[in-house]
Design an enzyme around this catalytic site. Structure first.
Site, PDB file in Angstrom:
ATOM      1  N   GLY A  42       0.834  -1.194   0.000  1.00  0.00           N
ATOM      2  CA  GLY A  42       0.000   0.000   0.000  1.00  0.00           C
ATOM      3  C   GLY A  42       0.861   1.232   0.000  1.00  0.00           C
ATOM      4  O   GLY A  42       2.086   1.163  -0.174  1.00  0.00           O
ATOM      5  N   MET A  44       1.808   3.073   2.361  1.00  0.00           N
ATOM      6  CA  MET A  44       2.709   3.238   3.490  1.00  0.00           C
ATOM      7  C   MET A  44       3.850   2.231   3.513  1.00  0.00           C
ATOM      8  O   MET A  44       4.865   2.464   4.158  1.00  0.00           O
ATOM      9  CB  MET A  44       1.919   3.122   4.803  1.00  0.00           C
ATOM     10  N   VAL A  47       4.230  -5.664   2.870  1.00  0.00           N
ATOM     11  CA  VAL A  47       4.332  -6.837   3.737  1.00  0.00           C
ATOM     12  C   VAL A  47       4.905  -7.974   2.903  1.00  0.00           C
ATOM     13  O   VAL A  47       4.332  -8.360   1.879  1.00  0.00           O
ATOM     14  CB  VAL A  47       2.978  -7.237   4.335  1.00  0.00           C
ATOM     15  N   LYS A  61       6.670  -6.665   7.826  1.00  0.00           N
ATOM     16  CA  LYS A  61       6.122  -5.375   7.409  1.00  0.00           C
ATOM     17  C   LYS A  61       7.260  -4.363   7.329  1.00  0.00           C
ATOM     18  O   LYS A  61       7.962  -4.124   8.310  1.00  0.00           O
ATOM     19  CB  LYS A  61       5.064  -4.888   8.389  1.00  0.00           C
ATOM     20  N   VAL A 112       0.742 -16.553   9.186  1.00  0.00           N
ATOM     21  CA  VAL A 112      -0.465 -17.382   9.166  1.00  0.00           C
ATOM     22  C   VAL A 112      -0.860 -17.558   7.702  1.00  0.00           C
ATOM     23  O   VAL A 112      -1.201 -16.580   7.024  1.00  0.00           O
ATOM     24  CB  VAL A 112      -1.614 -16.715   9.948  1.00  0.00           C
ATOM     25  N   ASP A 155      -9.065  -1.018  15.781  1.00  0.00           N
ATOM     26  CA  ASP A 155      -9.258  -1.307  14.352  1.00  0.00           C
ATOM     27  C   ASP A 155      -9.575  -2.787  14.154  1.00  0.00           C
ATOM     28  O   ASP A 155      -8.934  -3.480  13.367  1.00  0.00           O
ATOM     29  CB  ASP A 155      -8.029  -0.895  13.551  1.00  0.00           C
ATOM     30  N   LYS A 157     -11.437  -5.362  12.450  1.00  0.00           N
ATOM     31  CA  LYS A 157     -12.161  -5.409  11.175  1.00  0.00           C
ATOM     32  C   LYS A 157     -11.843  -6.735  10.492  1.00  0.00           C
ATOM     33  O   LYS A 157     -10.898  -7.439  10.880  1.00  0.00           O
ATOM     34  CB  LYS A 157     -11.743  -4.242  10.282  1.00  0.00           C
ATOM     35  N   PRO A 158     -12.582  -7.111   9.451  1.00  0.00           N
ATOM     36  CA  PRO A 158     -12.350  -8.413   8.796  1.00  0.00           C
ATOM     37  C   PRO A 158     -10.940  -8.580   8.255  1.00  0.00           C
ATOM     38  O   PRO A 158     -10.400  -9.689   8.266  1.00  0.00           O
ATOM     39  CB  PRO A 158     -13.379  -8.413   7.661  1.00  0.00           C
ATOM     40  N   ASN A 160      -8.253  -7.627   9.596  1.00  0.00           N
ATOM     41  CA  ASN A 160      -7.308  -7.830  10.695  1.00  0.00           C
ATOM     42  C   ASN A 160      -7.556  -9.122  11.463  1.00  0.00           C
ATOM     43  O   ASN A 160      -7.045  -9.300  12.564  1.00  0.00           O
ATOM     44  CB  ASN A 160      -7.341  -6.636  11.655  1.00  0.00           C
TER      45      ASN A 160
END
Length: 753
Positions: A42, A44, A47, A61, A112, A155, A157-158, A160
């Site tokens: 992205g 920033m 990964v 990261k 994972v 945060d 969210k799906p 994460n």
């Protein structure tokens, strides 16, 4: 509403997913990790999948150096590392190593191989009740550990939540905060992900944001897992924030056994929500340990496929400490297993192999000794919906692009290079758009891409183009954030939009309405089927009428509304003398029928997402008299316009003649604009080929800076890659067909303010 920051700089990379090849600019080693591929990228950072000398896999990261130079960045990244290390739970991914002080700060966490919850639900549908219950219990236990450590995740969210055979894992502590801490983030900044944050976060009530905010997000997460949709819908940030604070959640489809708990988690007042420990206690079924039956079979298959792909990764370097180089080269059963796994991976999707092989061919002849021969074939890519809901537009775009490529090859036969058109059908499916885009961006012969057809697929596909540095030119996607980026995101250097964005298109529609001096009280309906489009279009309409000194009557309705006779009747009772529909075709048809049944005689206006043959067919006689604004020119009407310059007239006439000869018919809408945009690229390529080797590096900047006139008109772009000028055209519906009226005005006809 407050300013929005969807994630802190340390969390800029999207959720890790399927492994992608390394780019030529990527490092091969970092702090003891051999980097094997990309899991996500992205604005920033990136990964990577990394591996230590002893074979341990990690998600590494790495943030961009320019981000590290920003004020507060290192403090935020250091806080993320510290927060992640403080959380001790089997359901939270542990930190394996980090260096916040490196030139490009990095952090490694346990890898994972499973998909995120968001990826699994988008790809395979909602989870069954037992899966949701186990998921909720494990995530609640992870959040309880977060809260015990004195933190708030903020945060949940799906993206994460990663799914593994032995249960889910909570990741990403980039915006976690110690309870009661308010430093490093402005008190008026909303932090989190719209649709998965609590009302106190949506209103930036910093003093009230605590563990209960994570529980609210957990409630949103459970509703999403059970139904496949967020409980407060989708769309623009402001709309989501408003609904989170004021609307009741949509929990249709949540199983009865979970409904009460989810409702309690989603209480508007923090004090009325259960704690994470209480949620975990109520979801009593334990996570499944080593068993995989807690997940549906398709999700387990995805996890298995990714796990198998890990077996096909390159062997541990022979020069690593403790490994005998001679022994490392001996064949072994593991070698045969890796060969079989690698073959399976290549059979499933050879994109990674193709990119590696093509990258080698660009640099050498295959033996590493001599330069590769100069490329004499280049390609224009087309990313379009050719078989989905917008296939009428996508197929028109393909015809225009193909005609331009064939014309180039015919005119320049024997010149420095030949052009191809390489097509990737995204089927109008947001879930498959990124993979469709990567079929083009990983092909080194593709120098630029025409597309996408729609806003949704454009947003999903954009990361592939940003990673590859490949220009993306659209003639139909008007979502403003494809080109206009809010700080601190890097500025756009990827998208050239050859049409107005939806906000400007709405403004031009309002100014079109002012050409009728009798309009004093227009009614504006915003319906939320495609909330992102309708919200932006309504914003433009609102600005346009305000600038003209006109005060409309506004009405907002949910996308599922069907009683348009009642809705329109109430607007007529309020005294409207014109009707403006900010929404999609299906609801415009309902509105048209209701207006006709109620005998409304005022003018009726709508925009791009209604324009097309389907509106005429479905609305029938009720479509008569409507004015529709669209970002396309009628090529037949343009050819008949005697006021054009001779050169412009010849260009459109030549285009019509070529299309009729090639396809036996007049061109459909969007064909001419696609023909023009591809010609704009090919003309630059031909001119540049005479100056030296071609490269897609710097092409966006070169195209943005030029002024081009094609069959449908002129194209110039501002510094953001947005089209200069109006670019919106008005059509009236007459005798069941669209009649071209002309370009929308660039200012209101009867400005009063």
């Amino acid at each position: 509403m407050s300013p929005m920051a969807q994630s802190a700089p340390a969390s800029g990379a999207p959720e890790p997913g399927a492994l992608q090849p390394l780019l030529p600019s990527d490092p091969s080693q970092l702090a003891g990790y051999r980097l094997l591929g990309r899991l996500g990228a992205g604005g920033m950072g990136v990964v990577y999948l990394g591996r230590t000398a002893n074979g341990e896999l990690a998600a590494v990261k790495v943030t961009h150096a320019e981000q590290a130079d920003q004020a507060d960045f290192r403090a935020r990244f250091r806080r993320e590392v510290e927060a992640a290390r403080r959380v001790v739970s089997p359901w939270a991914v542990p930190v394996l190593g980090a260096d916040p002080d490196a030139p490009e700060p990095w952090m490694a966490t346990a890898f994972v191989p499973g998909p995120s919850l968001g990826e699994a639900v988008r790809g395979h549908g909602p989870l069954p009740e037992r899966s949701v219950s186990i998921l909720g219990g494990a995530v609640a236990r992870a959040l309880a550990a977060v809260h015990t450590a004195g933190l708030v995740h903020r945060d949940v969210k799906p993206g994460n939540i990663l799914l593994a055979v032995d249960g889910p894992r909570l990741i990403d502590f980039g915006i976690a905060r110690a309870t009661g801490e308010t430093g490093l983030t402005s008190t008026d900044m909303v932090v989190g992900t719209p649709g998965f944050l609590a009302p106190e976060q949506a209103e930036a009530r910093a003093d009230e944001i605590g563990p209960a905010a994570d529980v609210f997000a957990l409630g949103c997460l459970l509703a999403f897992a059970a139904t496949g949709r967020p409980p407060f819908g989708s769309g623009s940030m402001d709309a989501l924030l408003y609904r989170t604070v004021h609307d009741e959640p949509d929990l249709a489809g949540v199983p009865d056994g979970l409904l009460d708990l989810v409702r309690q988690c989603l209480a508007k007042r923090p004090a009325e929500r259960p704690t994470a420990e209480e949620v975990a206690a109520r979801l009593t079924e334990d996570a499944p340990g080593a068993a995989a039956d807690w997940l549906p079979a398709p999700v387990v298959t995805t996890i298995a496929a990714r796990s198998a792909a890990m077996l096909a990764l390159p062997a541990i370097d022979a020069t690593a400490p403790g490994i005998d180089p001679a022994a490392a080269q001996k064949p072994s059963r593991r070698g045969f297993l890796l060969l079989g796994a690698a073959a399976a991976v290549l059979a499933a999707g050879g994109g990674a192999y193709a990119l590696i092989d093509a990258r080698r061919d660009d640099d050498t002849q295959g033996d590493g000794k001599a330069p590769a021969p100069k490329r004499n074939t280049w390609a224009i890519g087309l990313l379009a919906d050719l078989s989905g809901p917008a296939k009428e537009i996508g197929q028109a775009q393909e015809r225009g692009a193909r005609l331009a490529v064939e014309q180039f090859n015919a005119l320049h036969k024997g010149k420095p290079f030949t052009l191809e058109l390489k097509v990737s059908d995204d089927r109008g499916d947001r879930g498959g758009a990124l993979a469709a885009a990567r079929r083009l961006t990983t092909d080194p012969s593709v120098v630029a891409v025409l597309g996408p057809t729609s806003d949704d697929t454009g947003q999903a596909a954009l990361p592939a183009f940003e990673e590859a540095g490949l220009p993306l030119l659209t003639v139909s996607a008007g979502y403003n954030m494809l080109a206009l980026r809010a700080a601190p995101s890097p500025p756009n250097t990827t998208v050239l939009r050859a049409i107005p964005n939806h906000i400007m298109a709405g403004t031009y529609l309002a100014w079109t309405a002012t050409l009728l001096p009798q309009i004093r009280r227009p009614g504006v309906l915003q319906e939320r089927t495609d909330d992102q489009y309708s919200w932006q279009y309504t914003g433009g309409v609102r600005f346009g009428f305000k600038y003209a000194g006109i005060t409309p009557h506004f009405r907002v309705v949910p996308g599922r509304a069907t009683d348009y006779r009642k809705i329109i009747g109430e607007m007529i009772d309020a005294g409207i003398d014109a009707y403006v529909h900010c929404g999609v075709r299906s609801t415009a048809v309902r509105a048209a029928r209701a207006l006709k049944e109620l005998g409304f005689t005022g003018p009726k206006f709508t925009g791009q997402h209604v324009f097309g043959s389907a509106f005429l067919e479905e609305a029938g006689a009720a479509a008569e008299g409507w004015f529709v604004c669209a970002p396309v020119v009628d090529p037949v009407a343009r050819a008949a316009d005697a006021k054009q310059k001779p050169a412009d007239h010849k260009a459109v006439q030549d285009f019509l003649t070529a299309h009729r000869k090639r396809y036996g018919t007049d061109p459909a809408f969007y064909t001419g604009e696609s023909f023009d945009v591809v010609n704009m690229v090919t003309s630059w390529l031909f001119t540049s080929a005479a100056k030296g080797p071609l490269s897609r590096k710097g092409l966006w900047q070169a195209l943005r800076a030029q002024s081009y006139t094609g069959a449908m008109g002129g194209y110039q772009f501002d510094d953001h890659g947005e089209l200069k000028g109006v670019g919106t055209f008005v059509y009236g519906v007459e005798n069941g067909a669209y009649k071209a009226i002309g370009a929308a005005p660039s200012s209101p006809a009867n400005k009063k303010a």
